[in-house]
Scaffold this active site. Structure first.
Site, mmCIF file in Angstrom:
data_model
loop_
_atom_site.group_PDB
_atom_site.id
_atom_site.type_symbol
_atom_site.label_atom_id
_atom_site.label_comp_id
_atom_site.label_asym_id
_atom_site.label_seq_id
_atom_site.Cartn_x
_atom_site.Cartn_y
_atom_site.Cartn_z
ATOM 1 N N GLY A 5 74.385 -68.919 4.166
ATOM 2 C CA GLY A 5 73.140 -69.031 3.404
ATOM 3 C C GLY A 5 72.002 -68.210 4.000
ATOM 4 N N LEU A 6 70.826 -68.416 3.443
ATOM 5 C CA LEU A 6 69.620 -67.688 3.890
ATOM 6 C C LEU A 6 69.404 -67.804 5.400
ATOM 7 C CD1 LEU A 6 66.679 -66.505 3.489
ATOM 8 C CD2 LEU A 6 65.970 -68.836 2.913
ATOM 9 N N TYR A 13 66.439 -85.259 -2.160
ATOM 10 C CA TYR A 13 66.589 -84.351 -1.015
ATOM 11 C C TYR A 13 65.828 -84.899 0.195
ATOM 12 C CZ TYR A 13 65.849 -79.832 1.479
ATOM 13 O OH TYR A 13 65.777 -78.810 2.394
HETATM 14 P P1 NAP Z 1 71.209 -71.756 1.224
HETATM 15 O O1 NAP Z 1 70.874 -70.326 1.333
HETATM 16 O O2 NAP Z 1 71.271 -72.372 -0.144
HETATM 17 O O3 NAP Z 1 72.609 -71.987 1.956
HETATM 18 C C1 NAP Z 1 73.237 -73.239 1.882
HETATM 19 C C2 NAP Z 1 74.447 -73.184 2.763
HETATM 20 O O4 NAP Z 1 75.098 -74.453 2.717
HETATM 21 C C3 NAP Z 1 75.483 -72.142 2.309
HETATM 22 O O5 NAP Z 1 76.074 -71.566 3.441
HETATM 23 C C4 NAP Z 1 76.482 -72.990 1.534
HETATM 24 O O6 NAP Z 1 77.793 -72.423 1.523
HETATM 25 C C5 NAP Z 1 76.464 -74.256 2.380
HETATM 26 N N1 NAP Z 1 76.948 -75.414 1.639
HETATM 27 C C6 NAP Z 1 76.396 -75.987 0.541
HETATM 28 N N2 NAP Z 1 77.150 -77.020 0.110
HETATM 29 C C7 NAP Z 1 78.207 -77.098 0.967
HETATM 30 C C8 NAP Z 1 79.347 -77.936 1.058
HETATM 31 N N3 NAP Z 1 79.560 -78.930 0.177
HETATM 32 N N4 NAP Z 1 80.233 -77.709 2.056
HETATM 33 C C9 NAP Z 1 80.036 -76.715 2.945
HETATM 34 N N5 NAP Z 1 78.972 -75.896 2.928
HETATM 35 C C10 NAP Z 1 78.075 -76.078 1.944
HETATM 36 O O7 NAP Z 1 70.225 -72.661 2.068
HETATM 37 P P2 NAP Z 1 69.208 -72.241 3.231
HETATM 38 O O8 NAP Z 1 67.918 -71.941 2.570
HETATM 39 O O9 NAP Z 1 69.841 -71.265 4.159
HETATM 40 O O10 NAP Z 1 69.030 -73.646 3.952
HETATM 41 C C11 NAP Z 1 69.610 -73.913 5.218
HETATM 42 C C12 NAP Z 1 69.045 -75.229 5.719
HETATM 43 O O11 NAP Z 1 67.633 -75.123 5.850
HETATM 44 C C13 NAP Z 1 69.301 -76.408 4.771
HETATM 45 O O12 NAP Z 1 69.646 -77.543 5.525
HETATM 46 C C14 NAP Z 1 67.964 -76.600 4.075
HETATM 47 O O13 NAP Z 1 67.793 -77.918 3.650
HETATM 48 C C15 NAP Z 1 67.004 -76.199 5.185
HETATM 49 N N6 NAP Z 1 65.678 -75.743 4.733
HETATM 50 C C16 NAP Z 1 65.583 -74.701 3.867
HETATM 51 C C17 NAP Z 1 64.318 -74.273 3.473
HETATM 52 C C18 NAP Z 1 64.131 -73.131 2.499
HETATM 53 O O14 NAP Z 1 62.975 -72.860 2.109
HETATM 54 N N7 NAP Z 1 65.172 -72.427 2.097
HETATM 55 C C19 NAP Z 1 63.163 -74.924 3.967
HETATM 56 C C20 NAP Z 1 63.328 -75.964 4.877
HETATM 57 C C21 NAP Z 1 64.584 -76.370 5.262
HETATM 58 P P3 NAP Z 1 78.227 -71.370 0.352
HETATM 59 O O15 NAP Z 1 77.495 -70.075 0.650
HETATM 60 O O16 NAP Z 1 79.696 -71.224 0.525
HETATM 61 O O17 NAP Z 1 77.811 -71.990 -0.935
#
Ligand code: NAP
Ligand code: GDP
Length: 325
Positions: free
Chosen positions: A21-22, A147
């Site tokens: 992911g991101l 969430y």
């Molecule tokens: P993202 O880009 O949507 O990536 C999500 C990741 O989780 C991907 O690698 C996805 O795998 C994996 N995933 C989702 N469902 C899954 C499952 N059932 N089994 C295994 N892997 C799974 O999210 P991100 O923005 O990088 O977020 C990373 C963390 O930061 C999260 O915990 C999020 O809550 C937290 N966060 C994000 C933000 C934001 O603004 N983006 C802000 C604060 C906190 P696939 O690629 O294979 O789908």
């Protein structure tokens, strides 16, 4: 994604859930660019390696990689509008993923787990800035309660693993993250990738740019590569169970309108901005204090917002075919 990982004899084997992911891709880039240390082996998982909502698949992936450290990023993630539609799914999927990952880490004797909370989980009715002591003080904003409560329970579980089993399971609390490899889907994603994608289309089609809501809500944005560097510091140096907010300063908070204007400037968009007030504004603000982080790292330099927005826009334009959208 994890298949390239070497199962060598390094003393630290760091398993990153959500490695595709991101945030995961940003950590991978920072490690590749030299932040990794000789004794560290990094394994980046995607959902193709294991569906972490499934306990048996989670256990199997821990059996396979035998990590000593875990950075737990995997989650169902989305912007305001996806959250409003699927509160139940956000709650259930994330509770299952988090319980499976933390319990497998416990059963496999993992030395340290760092999970990822978010500043949107803080109480909606609160004083500002919010800080690490205030997570459980009152209900979160109604738009993303599924969430938010699932994320808050990670903090409860970390405390319980520490008290009952002496585990070093902790969490970080980033503000809104953005950067390369984000989810640029307009309906599901967060505001910056959504607006970057919409600006790209408006430029190509010669139309106006629709900014949803009034443009008045305020956010602190953190660039994914800055967050990645901070994650690596937390992995190596941070010794508290209590979470730590990873954020730019309060003075760096911007309105959605200002954020949209940054994208317009970065992409050289010449059309009109239209604010669609029929769409929700969501939470007005969630201004967070980074004092705790600054006590540990007074000199950490965040990438200036306009520079990080430009890098992200340039990446999207160059990779628009393969980007998640
Ligand atoms: P993202 O880009 O949507 O990536 C999500 C990741 O989780 C991907 O690698 C996805 O795998 C994996 N995933 C989702 N469902 C899954 C499952 N059932 N089994 C295994 N892997 C799974 O999210 P991100 O923005 O990088 O977020 C990373 C963390 O930061 C999260 O915990 C999020 O809550 C937290 N966060 C994000 C933000 C934001 O603004 N983006 C802000 C604060 C906190 P696939 O690629 O294979 O789908
Ligand atoms: P939040 O920070 O958790 O509320 O989630 P978002 O990253 O989705 O940001 C939502 C804020 O940006 C709200 O005030 C929306 O009205 C505003 N916004 C403006 N345009 C967009 C857009 O194209 N997509 C999204 N997701 N939000 C937008």
């Amino acid at each position: 994604m994890a298949d390239g990982a070497r199962m060598g004899a390094k003393s630290k084997r760091i398993l990153v859930t959500g490695g595709s992911g991101l945030v995961g891709r940003a950590i991978e880039q920072v490690v590749k660019e030299g932040a990794g240390q000789a004794e560290e082996e990094w394994i980046f998982l995607s959902s193709k390696d294991a569906d972490l909502t499934d306990a048996a698949e989670t256990k199997a992936v821990f059996d396979r990689y035998q990590p000593t450290h875990v950075i737990h990023l995997a989650a169902m993630v989305g912007g305001l509008f996806r959250n409003m539609k699927y509160n139940l799914d956000f709650w259930r999927k994330n509770v299952h993923i988090n319980d499976n990952v933390l319990h497998s880490a416990h059963e496999h004797g993992v030395t340290k787990v760092i999970s990822c909370l978010s500043t949107c989980i803080f109480p909606d009715k609160t004083t500002y800035p919010v800080d690490e002591t205030m997570i459980h003080n009152g209900p979160p904003h109604s738009s993303n309660f599924g969430y938010s409560y699932a994320k808050r329970m990670i903090d409860i579980q970390n405390r319980a693993y520490s008290e009952q089993h002496g585990r070093m399971f902790t969490a970080v609390i980033p503000t809104n993250v953005f950067g390369m490899h984000d989810n640029f889907n307009i309906e599901d994603g967060h505001v910056l990738p959504g607006l970057i994608h919409k600006t790209y289309l408006a430029q190509r089609n010669g139309t106006s740019l629709a900014v949803w809501g009034s443009g008045n809500p305020r956010r602190q944005f953190i660039f994914s590569l800055d967050l990645a560097r901070l994650f690596i510091w937390v992995l190596r140096e941070y010794k508290e169970i209590e979470p730590i907010i990873l954020s730019v300063g309060e003075e760096d908070e911007v309105s959605i309108k200002e954020a949209a204007e940054s994208i317009v400037a970065a992409m050289g968009f010449k059309g009109e901005l239209v604010f669609d007030t029929s769409k929700s504004d969501g939470q007005y603000k969630k201004t967070a204090s980074n004092s705790k982080l600054r006590k540990y790292l007074p000199d950490f330099k965040f990438t200036p917002f306009s520079q990080a927005v430009k890098e992200t826009c340039d990446w999207f334009v160059a990779n628009s075919d393969q980007a998640r959208k």
